[in-house]
Design a protein around this motif. Structure first.
Motif, PDB file in Angstrom:
ATOM      1  N   ARG A  21       0.835  -1.213   0.000  1.00  0.00           N
ATOM      2  CA  ARG A  21       0.000   0.000   0.000  1.00  0.00           C
ATOM      3  C   ARG A  21       0.870   1.263   0.000  1.00  0.00           C
ATOM      4  N   ILE A  22       1.996   1.229   0.716  1.00  0.00           N
ATOM      5  CA  ILE A  22       2.904   2.388   0.721  1.00  0.00           C
ATOM      6  C   ILE A  22       3.348   2.722  -0.700  1.00  0.00           C
ATOM      7  N   SER A  23       3.582   1.679  -1.501  1.00  0.00           N
ATOM      8  CA  SER A  23       4.095   1.884  -2.868  1.00  0.00           C
ATOM      9  C   SER A  23       3.087   2.567  -3.786  1.00  0.00           C
ATOM     10  N   HIS A  24       1.815   2.616  -3.387  1.00  0.00           N
ATOM     11  CA  HIS A  24       0.791   3.263  -4.218  1.00  0.00           C
ATOM     12  C   HIS A  24       0.910   4.783  -4.191  1.00  0.00           C
ATOM     13  N   PHE A  25       1.625   5.297  -3.211  1.00  0.00           N
ATOM     14  CA  PHE A  25       1.719   6.744  -3.030  1.00  0.00           C
ATOM     15  C   PHE A  25       3.181   7.172  -3.165  1.00  0.00           C
ATOM     16  N   ASP A  26       3.470   8.426  -2.834  1.00  0.00           N
ATOM     17  CA  ASP A  26       4.838   8.933  -2.974  1.00  0.00           C
ATOM     18  C   ASP A  26       5.699   8.475  -1.804  1.00  0.00           C
ATOM     19  N   ASN A  27       5.710   7.148  -1.591  1.00  0.00           N
ATOM     20  CA  ASN A  27       6.514   6.549  -0.525  1.00  0.00           C
ATOM     21  C   ASN A  27       6.220   7.185   0.836  1.00  0.00           C
ATOM     22  N   LYS A  28       4.917   7.532   1.034  1.00  0.00           N
ATOM     23  CA  LYS A  28       4.506   8.129   2.302  1.00  0.00           C
ATOM     24  C   LYS A  28       3.070   7.705   2.590  1.00  0.00           C
ATOM     25  N   LEU A  29       2.879   6.914   3.630  1.00  0.00           N
ATOM     26  CA  LEU A  29       1.547   6.441   3.980  1.00  0.00           C
ATOM     27  C   LEU A  29       1.262   6.750   5.442  1.00  0.00           C
ATOM     28  N   TYR A  30       0.141   7.415   5.686  1.00  0.00           N
ATOM     29  CA  TYR A  30      -0.334   7.647   7.050  1.00  0.00           C
ATOM     30  C   TYR A  30      -1.349   6.562   7.368  1.00  0.00           C
ATOM     31  N   LEU A  31      -1.014   5.722   8.329  1.00  0.00           N
ATOM     32  CA  LEU A  31      -1.824   4.557   8.656  1.00  0.00           C
ATOM     33  C   LEU A  31      -2.518   4.769   9.997  1.00  0.00           C
ATOM     34  N   GLU A  32      -3.843   4.926   9.951  1.00  0.00           N
ATOM     35  CA  GLU A  32      -4.625   5.052  11.176  1.00  0.00           C
ATOM     36  C   GLU A  32      -4.731   3.671  11.817  1.00  0.00           C
ATOM     37  N   PHE A  33      -4.167   3.533  12.990  1.00  0.00           N
ATOM     38  CA  PHE A  33      -4.048   2.233  13.658  1.00  0.00           C
ATOM     39  C   PHE A  33      -5.074   2.157  14.777  1.00  0.00           C
ATOM     40  N   GLY A  34      -6.158   1.393  14.556  1.00  0.00           N
ATOM     41  CA  GLY A  34      -7.211   1.285  15.556  1.00  0.00           C
ATOM     42  C   GLY A  34      -7.027   0.086  16.465  1.00  0.00           C
ATOM     43  N   GLY A  35      -7.759   0.086  17.573  1.00  0.00           N
ATOM     44  CA  GLY A  35      -7.718  -1.048  18.495  1.00  0.00           C
ATOM     45  C   GLY A  35      -6.496  -1.041  19.394  1.00  0.00           C
ATOM     46  N   LYS A  36      -6.379  -2.077  20.198  1.00  0.00           N
ATOM     47  CA  LYS A  36      -5.301  -2.169  21.172  1.00  0.00           C
ATOM     48  C   LYS A  36      -4.071  -2.810  20.540  1.00  0.00           C
ATOM     49  N   LEU A  37      -2.916  -2.231  20.819  1.00  0.00           N
ATOM     50  CA  LEU A  37      -1.684  -2.677  20.176  1.00  0.00           C
ATOM     51  C   LEU A  37      -0.961  -3.771  20.957  1.00  0.00           C
ATOM     52  N   PHE A  38      -0.964  -3.677  22.280  1.00  0.00           N
ATOM     53  CA  PHE A  38      -0.146  -4.595  23.072  1.00  0.00           C
ATOM     54  C   PHE A  38      -0.949  -5.752  23.653  1.00  0.00           C
ATOM     55  N   ASP A  39      -2.227  -5.547  23.838  1.00  0.00           N
ATOM     56  CA  ASP A  39      -3.002  -6.512  24.602  1.00  0.00           C
ATOM     57  C   ASP A  39      -4.385  -6.673  23.989  1.00  0.00           C
ATOM     58  N   ASP A  40      -4.424  -7.106  22.722  1.00  0.00           N
ATOM     59  CA  ASP A  40      -5.690  -7.270  22.025  1.00  0.00           C
ATOM     60  C   ASP A  40      -6.295  -8.623  22.390  1.00  0.00           C
ATOM     61  N   TYR A  41      -6.825  -8.686  23.614  1.00  0.00           N
ATOM     62  CA  TYR A  41      -7.351  -9.961  24.098  1.00  0.00           C
ATOM     63  C   TYR A  41      -8.691 -10.303  23.463  1.00  0.00           C
ATOM     64  N   HIS A  42      -9.433  -9.296  23.012  1.00  0.00           N
ATOM     65  CA  HIS A  42     -10.691  -9.609  22.316  1.00  0.00           C
ATOM     66  C   HIS A  42     -10.399 -10.419  21.054  1.00  0.00           C
ATOM     67  N   ALA A  43      -9.437  -9.954  20.253  1.00  0.00           N
ATOM     68  CA  ALA A  43      -9.078 -10.682  19.034  1.00  0.00           C
ATOM     69  C   ALA A  43      -8.575 -12.084  19.367  1.00  0.00           C
ATOM     70  N   ALA A  44      -7.807 -12.205  20.438  1.00  0.00           N
ATOM     71  CA  ALA A  44      -7.278 -13.517  20.826  1.00  0.00           C
ATOM     72  C   ALA A  44      -8.389 -14.476  21.251  1.00  0.00           C
ATOM     73  N   ARG A  45      -9.451 -13.921  21.840  1.00  0.00           N
ATOM     74  CA  ARG A  45     -10.557 -14.780  22.287  1.00  0.00           C
ATOM     75  C   ARG A  45     -11.426 -15.247  21.124  1.00  0.00           C
TER      76      ARG A  45
END
Length: 491
Positions: A21-45
């Motif tokens: 996806r980065i390659s689609h633009f001028d080598n600059k992508l702003y990625l909105e990162f939702g949810g929990k990064l370190f302890d996503d226990y909902h996804a694990a369950r």
């Protein structure tokens, strides 16, 4: 504990997809990162096999090209908003996130204070960060946001915001919680980059809802259950269906805001790079489900657990009736009842037969054990002790903790610490067990079974104290409680 999700495949596919996806633009992508990064226990369950730190591991794979920007709303600083799962304020969590990222070898470029309108507490926080050597940028409240697009995409709108200096191709925008201004920060940067002749891109990374599984798949229904307080609703993406003739799943807030985003993209670039909200996403989780039935059953169980949590919260006056009603509807859509959680009936039957509070646990192999209230132990403590003895192959009549070791603890609790309840909690039983293990091989054997409790299911016939709830979490046990007080509350 069966596996339904291929985590290694996910990490590989997801990192490659983001690089692409980065390659689609001028080598600059702003990625909105939702949810929990370190302890996503909902996804694990709901996706057994998904590791709670998968997102962090994913970022570490991209560490050579990524930098992180943490955003926080000035309004949340002013209100001292607290993360419910951690019990710390959003401003303290900014520092926690920065420290955790850097400990894992990730580069944190700066912090952005969003929705600023002169809040004194935000000024104090900015000075605090600057004194720590952290770069801080300010984004302002824009009148008429998000509908007044001519003003927003102008020098008086996004143009008034500080331009965030970044140095790497992938800029991950994250925050302590929802409503912090992650999307607005990304779009503001697109405006500023475009003014500088750089055609930067925007993408959104959220695990749920999963766009390429059915709308009413239990995994997606479990996401609705997890966000019942936000009133999120999964829906077919009408823009994707119209553009490509393909059915994909998104949720109401992204679908509702897409026409506005599309207009902003057109105002900034002259054209929009996306035809639908699904196009904006980069989530590959749906491609890594390796046993769909395992994930479906795990998700159905999660919906029941969310329902019980909501019922307890309602009894305590913490949520409105509407959240419980929504979860009841989701249970019907998932075709489950409380009796599909095996430990529920076992705990209630034991409580009825003993006339006191009781608890039940389902072990990894499906065996169900119960624990009752006694003069020495509360039902949760008795349950854990019974489970450890069962896993160790010890006779249940065997005393791995001597009653004479328990009585002094009760004396300290009641005589010196002012407790009216002499029965031991889980932590106190485990301390007594660890002391006994020094001289008692059976106690030592029981102690060694503690890791096997992770992922077990427990239900109690009454709501528990905060102490026991916290211990169940620490042990990795998935707990539900009947929405009922053990004693009538006085306050």
């Amino acid at each position: 504990m069966k596996t339904g999700f291929d985590n290694d495949k996910y990490l590989h596919m997801q990192s490659e997809h983001i690089r692409e996806r980065i390659s689609h633009f001028d080598n600059k992508l702003y990625l909105e990162f939702g949810g929990k990064l370190f302890d996503d226990y909902h996804a694990a369950r709901v996706l057994p096999g998904f590791q709670p730190d998968s997102k962090l591991r994913l970022l570490k794979q991209l560490s050579d090209t990524a930098e992180i920007v943490i955003v926080i709303s000035a309004g949340d600083i002013e209100k001292n908003k607290v993360r419910g799962d951690l019990g710390i304020t959003y401003d303290d969590d900014v520092l926690r996130l920065k420290s955790a990222f850097e400990e894992n070898g990730l580069y944190v470029g700066s912090v952005v204070i969003t929705q600023y309108s002169g809040q004194n507490s935000a000024d104090l926080f900015r000075h605090r960060l600057e004194n720590m050597g952290i770069r801080v940028y300010t984004h302002y409240v824009i009148e008429g946001y998000p509908s007044n697009i001519p003003l927003i995409v102008s020098d008086e709108g996004y143009g008034k915001n500080d331009y965030i200096e970044t140095s790497r191709p992938l800029v991950v925008i994250t925050a302590p919680g929802p409503g912090s201004g992650k999307m607005a920060t990304c779009l503001s940067q697109l405006y500023h980059e475009n003014k500088r002749g750089i055609r930067a891109g925007y993408a959104k990374f959220e695990t749920f809802p999963i766009w390429n599984i059915p709308l009413k798949h239990p995994v997606n229904l479990a996401y609705e259950a997890a966000t019942a307080d936000l009133n999120d609703v999964n829906m077919i993406d009408p823009f994707h269906l119209e553009a490509y003739g393909k059915t994909t799943v998104n949720y109401n807030r992204d679908v509702e805001i897409f026409p506005v985003l599309n207009a902003m993209f057109e105002q900034i670039f002259g054209e929009s790079p996306y035809k639908s909200p699904t196009d904006m996403g980069v989530n590959m989780a749906g491609n890594c489900i390796c046993d769909d039935e395992v994930c479906q059953e795990a998700s159905r169980q999660e919906i029941i657990r969310r329902y019980y949590q909501a019922k307890c919260d309602l009894l305590q006056g913490n949520i409105p009736d509407s959240e419980v009603f929504k979860l009841e509807l989701l249970m019907k859509q998932a075709n489950v009842t409380i009796h599909d959680r095996h430990v529920v009936d076992a705990a209630l039957e034991r409580a009825e037969s003993t006339g006191a509070a009781a608890a039940a646990i389902e072990l990894p192999d499906g065996r169900i054990l119960t624990g009752k209230t006694s003069n020495l132990l509360g039902p949760s403590a008795a349950l854990i002790l019974n489970a450890l003895k069962e896993l160790a192959g010890l006779d249940h009549d065997l005393h791995v903790i001597s009653p004479t070791a328990i009585e002094p603890i009760q004396t300290v609790k009641t005589r010196y610490l002012g407790s009216r309840n002499p029965r031991l909690h889980i932590d106190e039983v485990l301390i007594a067990l660890s002391i006994s293990s020094a001289a008692n091989p059976a106690a030592q054997l029981a102690m060694e079974q503690l890791p096997k409790l992770k992922g077990c299911q427990v239900h109690t016939s009454v709501m528990l104290s905060a102490v026991d709830i916290k211990l169940f979490k620490k042990l990795g046990i998935q707990l539900t409680c009947e929405p009922k007080y053990e004693h009538d509350p006085i306050y």
